[in-house]
Scaffold this motif. Structure first.
Motif, PDB file in Angstrom:
ATOM      1  N   LEU A 376       0.817  -1.105  -0.041  1.00 52.04           N
ATOM      2  CA  LEU A 376      -0.067   0.025   0.164  1.00 52.04           C
ATOM      3  C   LEU A 376       0.931   1.177   0.090  1.00 52.04           C
ATOM      4  O   LEU A 376       1.507   1.560   1.266  1.00 52.04           O
ATOM      5  CB  LEU A 376      -0.906  -0.128   1.308  1.00 52.04           C
ATOM      6  N   LEU A 377       1.012   1.808  -0.996  1.00 57.93           N
ATOM      7  CA  LEU A 377       1.993   2.809  -1.363  1.00 57.93           C
ATOM      8  C   LEU A 377       1.656   4.185  -0.206  1.00 57.93           C
ATOM      9  O   LEU A 377       0.745   4.616  -0.140  1.00 57.93           O
ATOM     10  CB  LEU A 377       1.851   3.380  -2.605  1.00 57.93           C
ATOM     11  N   PRO A 378       2.704   4.309   0.480  1.00 56.88           N
ATOM     12  CA  PRO A 378       2.659   5.553   1.464  1.00 56.88           C
ATOM     13  C   PRO A 378       2.712   6.843   0.927  1.00 56.88           C
ATOM     14  O   PRO A 378       3.734   6.972   0.542  1.00 56.88           O
ATOM     15  CB  PRO A 378       3.739   5.257   2.519  1.00 56.88           C
ATOM     16  N   ALA A 379       1.545   7.450   0.769  1.00 57.76           N
ATOM     17  CA  ALA A 379       1.586   8.768   0.307  1.00 57.76           C
ATOM     18  C   ALA A 379       0.921   9.784   1.022  1.00 57.76           C
ATOM     19  O   ALA A 379       1.153  10.949   0.974  1.00 57.76           O
ATOM     20  CB  ALA A 379       0.698   8.797  -1.001  1.00 57.76           C
ATOM     21  N   HIS A 380       0.315   9.423   2.352  1.00 56.43           N
ATOM     22  CA  HIS A 380      -0.541  10.279   3.214  1.00 56.43           C
ATOM     23  C   HIS A 380       0.445  10.859   4.314  1.00 56.43           C
ATOM     24  O   HIS A 380       0.965  10.259   5.165  1.00 56.43           O
ATOM     25  CB  HIS A 380      -1.721   9.418   3.849  1.00 56.43           C
ATOM     26  N   TYR A 381       0.575  12.100   4.192  1.00 59.79           N
ATOM     27  CA  TYR A 381       1.159  12.883   5.200  1.00 59.79           C
ATOM     28  C   TYR A 381      -0.015  13.773   5.928  1.00 59.79           C
ATOM     29  O   TYR A 381      -0.770  14.335   5.124  1.00 59.79           O
ATOM     30  CB  TYR A 381       2.195  14.116   4.659  1.00 59.79           C
ATOM     31  N   ALA A 382      -0.147  13.510   7.415  1.00 59.61           N
ATOM     32  CA  ALA A 382      -0.980  14.398   7.949  1.00 59.61           C
ATOM     33  C   ALA A 382      -0.850  15.736   8.232  1.00 59.61           C
ATOM     34  O   ALA A 382       0.336  15.988   8.648  1.00 59.61           O
ATOM     35  CB  ALA A 382      -1.400  13.703   9.310  1.00 59.61           C
ATOM     36  N   LEU A 383      -1.625  16.683   7.874  1.00 63.39           N
ATOM     37  CA  LEU A 383      -1.347  18.190   8.239  1.00 63.39           C
ATOM     38  C   LEU A 383      -2.593  18.463   9.078  1.00 63.39           C
ATOM     39  O   LEU A 383      -3.663  18.850   8.624  1.00 63.39           O
ATOM     40  CB  LEU A 383      -1.550  19.133   6.832  1.00 63.39           C
ATOM     41  N   LEU A 384      -2.372  18.587  10.373  1.00 62.11           N
ATOM     42  CA  LEU A 384      -3.592  18.883  11.399  1.00 62.11           C
ATOM     43  C   LEU A 384      -3.508  20.330  11.493  1.00 62.11           C
ATOM     44  O   LEU A 384      -2.518  21.235  11.594  1.00 62.11           O
ATOM     45  CB  LEU A 384      -2.904  18.245  12.791  1.00 62.11           C
ATOM     46  N   TYR A 385      -5.002  20.845  11.245  1.00 61.61           N
ATOM     47  CA  TYR A 385      -5.242  22.181  11.444  1.00 61.61           C
ATOM     48  C   TYR A 385      -6.177  22.366  12.555  1.00 61.61           C
ATOM     49  O   TYR A 385      -7.261  22.014  12.620  1.00 61.61           O
ATOM     50  CB  TYR A 385      -5.995  22.426   9.988  1.00 61.61           C
ATOM     51  N   TYR A 386      -5.711  23.323  13.558  1.00 61.22           N
ATOM     52  CA  TYR A 386      -6.173  23.668  14.623  1.00 61.22           C
ATOM     53  C   TYR A 386      -6.579  25.130  14.803  1.00 61.22           C
ATOM     54  O   TYR A 386      -5.768  25.825  14.072  1.00 61.22           O
ATOM     55  CB  TYR A 386      -5.619  23.203  15.927  1.00 61.22           C
ATOM     56  N   THR A 387      -7.498  25.654  15.616  1.00 60.14           N
ATOM     57  CA  THR A 387      -7.665  26.902  16.108  1.00 60.14           C
ATOM     58  C   THR A 387      -7.932  27.043  17.384  1.00 60.14           C
ATOM     59  O   THR A 387      -8.254  26.066  18.025  1.00 60.14           O
ATOM     60  CB  THR A 387      -8.835  27.619  15.184  1.00 60.14           C
ATOM     61  N   LYS A 388      -7.441  28.283  18.098  1.00 57.61           N
ATOM     62  CA  LYS A 388      -7.760  28.457  19.585  1.00 57.61           C
ATOM     63  C   LYS A 388      -9.024  29.224  19.541  1.00 57.61           C
ATOM     64  O   LYS A 388      -9.368  30.058  19.066  1.00 57.61           O
ATOM     65  CB  LYS A 388      -6.530  29.309  19.959  1.00 57.61           C
ATOM     66  N   GLY A 389      -9.902  28.206  19.863  1.00 60.91           N
ATOM     67  CA  GLY A 389     -11.408  28.661  19.893  1.00 60.91           C
ATOM     68  C   GLY A 389     -12.158  28.100  18.648  1.00 60.91           C
ATOM     69  O   GLY A 389     -11.210  27.584  18.095  1.00 60.91           O
ATOM     70  N   PRO A 390     -13.470  28.120  18.753  1.00 63.89           N
ATOM     71  CA  PRO A 390     -14.155  27.123  17.557  1.00 63.89           C
ATOM     72  C   PRO A 390     -13.710  27.663  16.053  1.00 63.89           C
ATOM     73  O   PRO A 390     -13.912  27.011  15.215  1.00 63.89           O
ATOM     74  CB  PRO A 390     -15.465  27.114  17.893  1.00 63.89           C
ATOM     75  N   ARG A 391     -13.487  29.216  16.242  1.00 65.14           N
ATOM     76  CA  ARG A 391     -13.615  29.687  14.725  1.00 65.14           C
ATOM     77  C   ARG A 391     -12.211  30.433  14.382  1.00 65.14           C
ATOM     78  O   ARG A 391     -11.835  31.097  15.219  1.00 65.14           O
ATOM     79  CB  ARG A 391     -14.573  30.538  14.448  1.00 65.14           C
ATOM     80  N   PRO A 392     -11.735  30.197  13.283  1.00 67.70           N
ATOM     81  CA  PRO A 392     -10.377  31.092  12.892  1.00 67.70           C
ATOM     82  C   PRO A 392     -10.639  32.484  12.700  1.00 67.70           C
ATOM     83  O   PRO A 392     -11.641  32.614  12.361  1.00 67.70           O
ATOM     84  CB  PRO A 392      -9.940  30.356  11.764  1.00 67.70           C
ATOM     85  N   LYS A 393      -9.663  33.272  13.375  1.00 68.80           N
ATOM     86  CA  LYS A 393      -9.891  34.698  12.961  1.00 68.80           C
ATOM     87  C   LYS A 393      -9.518  35.046  11.499  1.00 68.80           C
ATOM     88  O   LYS A 393     -10.475  35.982  11.165  1.00 68.80           O
ATOM     89  CB  LYS A 393      -8.659  35.522  13.898  1.00 68.80           C
ATOM     90  N   VAL A 394      -8.994  34.367  11.037  1.00 68.48           N
ATOM     91  CA  VAL A 394      -8.599  34.491   9.468  1.00 68.48           C
ATOM     92  C   VAL A 394      -8.477  33.300   8.853  1.00 68.48           C
ATOM     93  O   VAL A 394      -8.028  32.148   8.950  1.00 68.48           O
ATOM     94  CB  VAL A 394      -7.157  35.057   9.249  1.00 68.48           C
ATOM     95  N   PHE A 395      -9.559  33.303   7.610  1.00 62.97           N
ATOM     96  CA  PHE A 395      -9.693  32.222   6.695  1.00 62.97           C
ATOM     97  C   PHE A 395      -9.726  32.754   5.357  1.00 62.97           C
ATOM     98  O   PHE A 395     -10.743  33.230   4.956  1.00 62.97           O
ATOM     99  CB  PHE A 395     -10.842  31.304   7.152  1.00 62.97           C
ATOM    100  N   ASN A 396      -8.742  33.018   4.799  1.00 62.73           N
ATOM    101  CA  ASN A 396      -8.603  33.486   3.357  1.00 62.73           C
ATOM    102  C   ASN A 396      -8.861  32.678   2.157  1.00 62.73           C
ATOM    103  O   ASN A 396      -7.735  32.408   1.490  1.00 62.73           O
ATOM    104  CB  ASN A 396      -7.235  34.467   3.272  1.00 62.73           C
ATOM    105  N   TYR A 397     -10.042  32.273   2.007  1.00 68.33           N
ATOM    106  CA  TYR A 397     -10.261  31.509   0.700  1.00 68.33           C
ATOM    107  C   TYR A 397     -11.821  31.873   0.423  1.00 68.33           C
ATOM    108  O   TYR A 397     -12.829  31.586   1.291  1.00 68.33           O
ATOM    109  CB  TYR A 397      -9.993  29.944   1.192  1.00 68.33           C
ATOM    110  N   ARG A 398     -11.986  32.137  -0.855  1.00 62.79           N
ATOM    111  CA  ARG A 398     -13.313  32.445  -1.131  1.00 62.79           C
ATOM    112  C   ARG A 398     -13.975  31.279  -2.161  1.00 62.79           C
ATOM    113  O   ARG A 398     -15.076  31.805  -2.520  1.00 62.79           O
ATOM    114  CB  ARG A 398     -13.253  33.887  -1.665  1.00 62.79           C
TER     115      ARG A 398
END
Ligand SMILES: C[S@@+](CC[C@H](N)C(=O)[O-])C[C@H]1O[C@@H](n2cnc3c(N)ncnc32)[C@H](O)[C@@H]1O
Length: 620
Positions: A376-398
């Motif tokens: 099973l070819l290993p291709a998966h790197y985990a990028l954990l995405y957390y914020t302090k509090g439930p919502r990010p102050k900045v999320f620049n993607y439209r």
């Protein structure tokens, strides 16, 4: 009864899901006449599980989940009785399921990426972690943030026997614009098998209903991967209770000063690459002072870093990680974002720790093309995405559809997954006005490792600038502070600086500090990075050259070459091989693609376009 028939019966009797077509693959399960016996437990399973101790070859566990929770930020609160009770009951279930598996058997665990790390930490006591398979599912509900496509399937093996699964190959996806393969091989094209790509630990080709407790296509693939002469007895455990508690809404506990004494002012350390051990430096920084924290730590993989041993014991490595993670939690501003990159086997421990202090936005899957290794070819790197509090102050993607402009400061949507990344093809698509985007989700397949020598610094694991650019643009605005405590070759510092953000990075090795500093100086002086490339001169050896030499020998000999063949027939010496490859098997990777029955390289449903060097080989 054939495999599809077995599934049909099970599914119609137990209504786990509706039937889908059996997927096409080169697995021999269908043809070998092996009929798996599959038992399914849906009611309270504890009593039955006790009686099945050591009886099963494969156990597939699906703790009850509610897929709508994956649209929400997740935080685990030790004091929350419902969450605690759910975890306790699933813990009991998992330990009983692990007991049903015989030595040499396998256990699969399917569920939401939010809870899986907690379950994984439990299972790691009984079984050996093998893979976190990321499965792309349909997304049927409105969402904010990154599109949540990812569901997880953990694979565990039991006991001391060698871990084996069947090899599955899928046909190479073809770029709909240029007709070449979607993946371009990333400098490892000579290792691509023309008859199809090996299944990796990222499954994006299945049709998966997000709400199904165990989607039919996933179950079929599990059976194909695991069934053989010795492994026929399957158990599916999919109890209907306990129901998953709603995500915790209360604020996360704060990690405050404690042992730390913040002796540094944040303004005094900005825009510098600090030659220092990360933990001692982080401890001196004031709390709640950073907008974005990123870490790409050593993966405990025995990489050859200067001045650092990348092979600590498991417990020591996890403890060490928790120490700098704790400082990261303390330093993060309220509403700020934190990203950690690691292998899934370690990321489960990071997530289990961080879920208690921060809010998990997404377990992002980075599909980083890997060279063939294992079944099973290993291709998966985990990028954990957390914020302090439930919502990010900045999320620049439209979004791909809504108001995204080429020169936008916000993150660009990625190209559609059935388009290739070759610059030539991209150019032609642009000229034709056909550049089609897809929504940015939690499965990132468009960012490649650093491939060209001209972009490579003397560091074993330099990240692609495009990855850092995406993270920094998405989670910060100009003037914000970005911190990376494993600075390496300076990718984070350089990208942050180029995007008008402040950076703080640390690095324990003076040589890497020097590399990073030179890049930053060049950026400041000239506006671009002048690299001292590590490109090799033509006469220098590369892994590719040596692998192709063995392929040449294989074609001439009509069999795989041995070490003695190199001594007799090759222009390279055995010591050349030993200096670049830890194992002979790795050196043989290109040679193994030769089809000795035909005496020529394998010729699949389509031809991989050979590069010059390969063509020369054919003439030999
Ligand atoms: C995976 S690499 C980071 C590569 C980096 N993201 C880049 O793109 O160049 C990890 C780096 O952490 C450094 N490192 C390891 N232990 C450290 C420590 N205790 N303090 C600071 N740096 C450390 C290693 O020397 C290595 O350069």
């Amino acid at each position: 009864m054939d495999l599809a028939g077995v599934f049909r019966t099970i599914m119609s009797n137990l209504s786990l899901d509706s039937m889908s077509d059996v997927q096409r693959s080169t697995s021999n399960v269908e043809h070998s006449g092996i009929t798996p016996e599959i038992e399914l437990l849906q009611g309270p399973p504890q009593e039955r599980l006790r009686r099945l101790k050591g009886e099963k070859d494969v156990c597939i566990v699906v703790p009850p989940f509610d897929c709508s929770h994956r649209y929400l930020p997740f935080h685990f609160d030790e004091q929350n009785e419902k969450q605690r009770a759910y975890l306790d009951r699933v813990t009991l279930l998992l330990s009983a399921c692990a007991e049903t598996v015989r030595d040499g058997g396998l256990l699969f665990l399917y569920g939401l990426p939010h809870w899986l790390p907690h379950f994984a930490v439990v299972l790691n006591h009984y079984l050996e972690f093998k893979h976190w398979v990321a499965i792309k599912t349909q997304v049927n509900q409105p969402y904010t943030g990154l599109k949540p496509e990812h569901m997880g399937l953990l694979i565990y093996a039991k006991g001391s026997q060698k871990y084996t699964i069947n090899q599955l190959r899928l046909s190479h996806p073809i770029c709909r614009a240029c007709g070449d393969t979607v993946k371009d091989g990333g400098g490892k094209r000579h290792l691509m098998n023309a008859s199809g790509r090996l299944l990796s630990d990222i499954w994006t080709d299945l049709d998966v209903d997000e709400s199904s407790p165990l989607p039919q296509s996933v179950l079929e693939r599990i059976v194909r991967l695991s069934t053989d002469e010795q492994r026929k007895k399957f158990l599916i455990v999919a109890p209907l209770s306990p129901s998953m508690p709603p995500p915790e809404k209360t604020a996360a506990p704060v990690i405050s000063g404690g042992e730390t004494s913040s002796s540094l002012q944040i303004e005094d350390v900005l825009d510098q690459i600090h030659h220092s051990d990360c933990i001692s430096f982080l401890q001196r920084l004031p709390g709640e002072s950073v907008d974005l924290l990123f870490a790409d730590p050593p993966y405990n993989l025995e990489k050859r870093y200067n001045g650092y041993s990348d092979s600590q014991g498991k417990i020591n490595y996890i403890r060490w990680c928790n120490r700098w993670l704790k400082e990261y939690v303390r330093l993060l501003k309220s509403g700020g974002s934190l990203f950690i990159l690691n292998l899934p086997r370690w990321a489960v421990y990071h997530a289990e720790f961080l879920n208690r202090y921060l809010h998990l936005q997404r377990w992002i899957v980075w599909d980083a093309l890997a060279e063939p290794r294992g079944k099973l070819l290993p291709a998966h790197y985990a990028l954990l995405y957390y914020t302090k509090g439930p919502r990010p102050k900045v999320f620049n993607y439209r979004g791909a559809i809504r108001n995204w402009y080429l020169f936008d400061e916000a993150v660009a949507p990625p190209d559609a997954p059935d388009l290739c990344p070759r610059p030539n093809c991209i150019r032609k698509r642009w000229l034709k006005g056909e550049n089609l985007y897809s929504e940015l989700s939690d499965i990132w397949r468009d960012l490649h490792r650093v491939r060209h020598k001209r972009n490579r610094d003397p560091h074993p694991c330099q990240l692609p600038e495009r990855m850092m650019e995406r993270i920094i643009r998405m989670a910060t605005n100009r003037g914000h502070i970005v911190l990376d405590c494993f600075g390496g070759a300076g990718t984070t510092a350089m990208v942050a600086s180029r995007l008008g953000r402040h950076f703080i990075t640390m690095e324990q090795d003076a040589g890497y500090v020097d590399v990073a500093q030179r890049k930053i100086d060049s950026l400041r002086r000239k506006g671009f990075v002048e690299r001292r490339s590590v490109s090799r001169s033509d006469c220098e050896l590369s892994k590719r050259k040596l692998q192709l030499e063995l392929k040449r020998l294989a074609l001439a000999l009509g069999r795989l070459p041995e070490r003695s063949d190199v001594e007799e027939l090759s222009c390279y010496s055995l010591s050349d091989y030993d200096s670049l490859f830890p194992r002979w098997g790795e050196a043989l990777k290109a040679a193994k693609l030769v089809d000795f029955r035909r005496g020529a390289p394998q010729d699949g449903a389509y031809q991989i376009k050979q590069r010059e060097e390969d063509n020369q080989l054919e003439l030999f």
